[in-house]
Design a protein around this motif. Structure first.
Motif, PDB file in Angstrom:
ATOM      1  N   ALA A 101      28.856   7.896  -1.852  1.00  0.00           N
ATOM      2  CA  ALA A 101      27.508   7.473  -1.501  1.00  0.00           C
ATOM      3  C   ALA A 101      27.101   6.260  -2.324  1.00  0.00           C
ATOM      4  CB  ALA A 101      26.519   8.611  -1.718  1.00  0.00           C
ATOM      5  N   ARG A 134      21.285  -2.578   5.875  1.00  0.00           N
ATOM      6  CA  ARG A 134      22.454  -2.027   5.187  1.00  0.00           C
ATOM      7  C   ARG A 134      23.765  -2.385   5.873  1.00  0.00           C
ATOM      8  NH1 ARG A 134      23.344   3.155   4.938  1.00  0.00           N
ATOM      9  NH2 ARG A 134      22.114   3.716   6.791  1.00  0.00           N
ATOM     10  N   SER A 173      25.595   0.421   1.045  1.00  0.00           N
ATOM     11  CA  SER A 173      24.668   1.491   0.662  1.00  0.00           C
ATOM     12  C   SER A 173      24.858   2.722   1.535  1.00  0.00           C
ATOM     13  CB  SER A 173      23.224   0.994   0.739  1.00  0.00           C
ATOM     14  OG  SER A 173      23.016  -0.113  -0.112  1.00  0.00           O
ATOM     15  N   LYS A 209      25.438   6.385   3.018  1.00  0.00           N
ATOM     16  CA  LYS A 209      24.834   7.681   2.764  1.00  0.00           C
ATOM     17  C   LYS A 209      25.704   8.771   3.376  1.00  0.00           C
ATOM     18  CE  LYS A 209      20.282   5.539   3.327  1.00  0.00           C
ATOM     19  NZ  LYS A 209      19.016   5.565   4.105  1.00  0.00           N
ATOM     20  N   GLU A 263      24.934  11.065   5.345  1.00  0.00           N
ATOM     21  CA  GLU A 263      24.608  11.233   6.750  1.00  0.00           C
ATOM     22  C   GLU A 263      25.229  10.173   7.644  1.00  0.00           C
ATOM     23  OE1 GLU A 263      22.439  10.994   4.191  1.00  0.00           O
ATOM     24  OE2 GLU A 263      20.600   9.948   4.786  1.00  0.00           O
ATOM     25  N   ASN A 264      25.839   9.153   7.057  1.00  0.00           N
ATOM     26  CA  ASN A 264      26.565   8.156   7.834  1.00  0.00           C
ATOM     27  C   ASN A 264      27.983   8.610   8.176  1.00  0.00           C
ATOM     28  OD1 ASN A 264      25.070   5.578   5.779  1.00  0.00           O
ATOM     29  ND2 ASN A 264      24.334   6.372   7.736  1.00  0.00           N
ATOM     30  N   SER A 287      29.007  12.819  -1.374  1.00  0.00           N
ATOM     31  CA  SER A 287      27.814  12.822  -2.212  1.00  0.00           C
ATOM     32  C   SER A 287      28.131  13.074  -3.666  1.00  0.00           C
ATOM     33  CB  SER A 287      26.815  13.859  -1.699  1.00  0.00           C
ATOM     34  OG  SER A 287      27.391  15.152  -1.719  1.00  0.00           O
TER      35      SER A 287
END
Length: 125
Positions: free
Chosen positions: A14, A67, A85, A87, A89-90, A125
């Motif tokens: 992340a 992003r 950047s 995340k 959830e990507n 994460s």
């Protein structure tokens, strides 16, 4: 029909960055719009970004604006998606797709008639 092959996916932490590529072959991309979609397990295939081959105009999903950057190299018949950047959830399979650039609509999967096999992007994460 255009043939599309994605590459460059992988595992990233992340906040990190990754660039995926889509190599096109089979025909000239003039008058085409190249798009990136993504699909996470249990979810539908959603629009990420697209670029018109003729003038390189771009559109982005609201969730990735600022992003992600889509670009193309006409000499290589390749489109790129630079993802910064990142995340968790990507995390998804990212697909490259092509459509004829004749209409103003660009963000619905049924508009695209050629698809790559997808490349997995996993954000930890």
């Amino acid at each position: 029909q255009v043939q599309l092959v994605e590459s460059g996916g992988g595992l990233v932490q992340a906040g990190g960055s990754l660039r995926v590529s889509c190599a096109a072959s089979g025909r000239t991309l003039t008058n085409h719009r190249l798009g990136w979609f993504r699909q996470a397990p249990g979810k539908g295939r959603g629009f990420v970004a697209c670029i018109s081959w003729g003038d390189s105009s771009t559109h982005y999903a609201d969730s990735v604006k600022g992003r992600f950057t889509i670009s193309r190299d006409s000499a290589k018949n390749t489109v790129y998606l630079q993802m910064n950047s990142l995340k968790p959830e990507n995390t998804a399979v990212y697909y490259c797709a092509s459509m004829w650039d004749y209409y103003s609509s660009y963000d619905r999967a049924p508009l695209y008639d050629a698809w790559g096999q997808g490349t997995q992007v996993t954000v930890s994460s």
